[in-house]
Design an enzyme around this catalytic site. Structure first.
Site, PDB file in Angstrom:
ATOM      1  CG  ASN A 402      -1.987   1.117   1.108  1.00 34.07           C
ATOM      2  OD1 ASN A 402      -2.994   0.952   0.436  1.00 34.07           O
ATOM      3  ND2 ASN A 402      -1.748   2.238   1.769  1.00 34.07           N
ATOM      4  CG  ASP A 403       1.621   2.890   3.680  1.00 31.42           C
ATOM      5  OD1 ASP A 403       0.575   3.473   3.378  1.00 31.42           O
ATOM      6  OD2 ASP A 403       1.780   2.262   4.740  1.00 31.42           O
ATOM      7  CB  VAL A 404       6.142   0.514  -0.695  1.00 32.77           C
ATOM      8  CG1 VAL A 404       6.595   0.384   0.749  1.00 32.77           C
ATOM      9  CG2 VAL A 404       5.382  -0.725  -1.136  1.00 32.77           C
ATOM     10  CB  VAL A 405       2.672   1.095  -4.794  1.00 35.39           C
ATOM     11  CG1 VAL A 405       3.681  -0.023  -4.970  1.00 35.39           C
ATOM     12  CG2 VAL A 405       1.450   0.601  -4.013  1.00 35.39           C
ATOM     13  CB  SER A 443       0.811   4.001   7.329  1.00 39.15           C
ATOM     14  OG  SER A 443       0.268   4.246   6.048  1.00 39.15           O
TER      15      SER A 443
END
Length: 475
Positions: A402-405, A443
């Site tokens: 989720n957060d890393v893309v 997050s």
């Protein structure tokens, strides 16, 4: 045993430690590195047991007074617990297990220091300071790791926690703890304050204050920062061991502790750089767990797609990138992902994996999973390696990340993720996102990638979805 022989054996064990850490730097040599480090530790333990101070604890008349009996019992009990635990733990539980290991490392150093105090009571100033710092750092590593374990496992501290004026509270605790160390190290019963047992009170206060500090320091840190905080706590556990080595005059403990502390701190700084966050922000600020939206604009529903339709696109793809996240670990889908990779390659596609440094719940989490599935190391690329090629990728498959893309890190200055380097999955011609549902990541930050025109969602268990795609290639 002769002191010269002991020193030589310590040097040999240190060489094993250094060589082991060097080999741990690459996936294909990591197992050998782990073996070398284990041999070094075994040699160090045997050497310690042969020293005259320990050998002199032998008592054949009363087993309860026999130091070797207690050592043997501790080794046996620890080995049984460790063996059972390591066999039962799932890969999804590895991050919290690593957090606990960090905590136990800090606790062991803390107990060594307290035992040394009970035996020695008072030493020279340098040794006393080393002992006090061992207690301080070991206590912070222990309680901080317990909080990290609770957050990662979901068994404690589930809700977003905040401490009013946390930086002020932590600063006061830190100063009070350091004052307690000074009281123990520099003052005797004949002190200007008239406190007869000032050394004893100093040790008790140091222990209690820093145990509390570990709790207050890690509790407000959100889930998005957990991979980094685990690495930092690992560095603290190593540093505590190093100071314990000074306190008990053990060379190998100093060397091994410094190696762990230095490597853990370097990894922490590397991960902070990967998230575009300063190290100070890790301790004094946090973004994990904040329920914020990524990009502004009207609400838009993601486009869903069936496995059959997704297969038609994949079958025609010639360049595929797989971007794994914690969802892959939860689904235990790494072996099925390898099967899909093989099918795509047999169909003429080039397949690579884009690994973000903080994907998952601990450093190297995705690399460990994919190595377990025998994915060739050459196919594991960093975000920096893959991003320049992403616009030429036919299909990017995001598995539980989720957060890393999240493109909000690039174009939304109001996002807590803004400025964090990501895998630019949104640049691919087509993006498949495999998720169980429409929720946010760990997050708690919304991801506008999911509603992009070139993104389709494939809802369901990632392992089952990928297995279905593999079956489509077999038909």
């Amino acid at each position: 045993m002769n002191e010269t022989i002991i020193k030589v054996l310590y040097m040999v064990s240190c060489v094993f430690f250094i060589r082991g850490i060097k080999l741990l730097g690459k996936t294909d040599t990591a197992r050998k590195g782990n073996l070398y480090s284990s041999i070094g530790m075994l040699l160090a333990v045997v050497t310690v047991l042969c020293q005259k101070e320990v050998f002199g604890s032998w008592n054949s008349e009363d087993i309860l007074l026999n130091g070797y009996a207690w050592i043997a019992a501790a080794i046996l009990l620890g080995s049984i617990i460790g063996a059972i635990w390591s066999k039962k733990v799932q890969m999804t539980g590895m991050p919290e297990l690593v957090a606990l290991f960090n905590g136990f490392g800090g606790l062991s150093s803390l107990l060594v220091a307290l035992t040394q105090y009970l035996v020695q009571k008072k030493a020279d100033v340098f040794t006393s300071l080393s002992l006090g710092l061992t207690i301080a750092i070991g206590a912070v590593a222990f309680t901080g790791s317990l909080v990290a374990w609770g957050k990662l496992s979901g068994k404690a501290f589930k809700k977003i926690s905040s401490i009013p004026a946390k930086n002020v509270v932590n600063a006061i605790l830190c100063l009070a703890g350091l004052a307690s160390i000074v009281a123990y190290a520099f003052f005797t019963k004949d002190n200007p304050f008239g406190i007869e047992k000032i050394e004893y009170y100093g040790i008790v206060a140091t222990t209690a204050i820093f145990l509390l500090l570990g709790f207050t320091m890690v509790l407000p840190i959100g889930g998005g920062d957990m991979p980094v905080i685990i690495s930092f706590l690992n560095a603290l556990s190593g540093l505590a061991a190093a100071f314990a080595g000074f306190a008990i005059n053990n060379t190998v403990l100093v060397v091994s502790g410094c190696l762990v502390g230095a490597s853990g701190l370097i990894l922490t700084l590397i991960m902070c750089k990967a998230m575009n966050r300063k190290f100070s922000n890790l301790l004094f600020k946090s973004f994990g767990g904040q329920k914020k939206k990524g990009a502004g604009g009207p609400a838009k529903e993601p486009t869903a797609m069936s496995v059959e339709d997704a297969y038609m696109i994949l079958e025609a793809a010639r360049n595929v990138v797989i971007i794994p996240g914690y969802g892959m670990a939860v689904a235990q889908a790494q072996h099925t992902v390898k099967e899909l990779c093989d099918k795509l390659e047999a169909n003429g596609a080039e397949v690579n994996f884009a690994i973000h440094p903080v994907a998952g719940r601990m450093p190297g989490h995705m690399n460990v999973l994919l190595a377990e599935a025998n994915v060739p190391y050459e196919q594991l690329k960093t975000a920096d390696e893959m991003n320049p090629q992403m616009s030429n990728v036919d299909v990017a498959i995001v598995i539980g990340a989720n957060d890393v893309v999240n493109p909000a890190a690039i174009d939304d200055q109001s996002s807590p993720l803004y400025g964090m380097p990501i895998v630019n999955a949104f640049e691919a011609k087509t993006v498949f996102v495999l998720k169980r549902g429409k929720g946010t990541g760990f997050s708690g930050i919304e991801n506008p990638l999911f509603t992009n025109d070139n993104t389709v969602m494939i809802y369901g268990d990632a392992k089952q979805t990928i297995s279905n795609l593999v079956s489509e290639f077999d038909d």
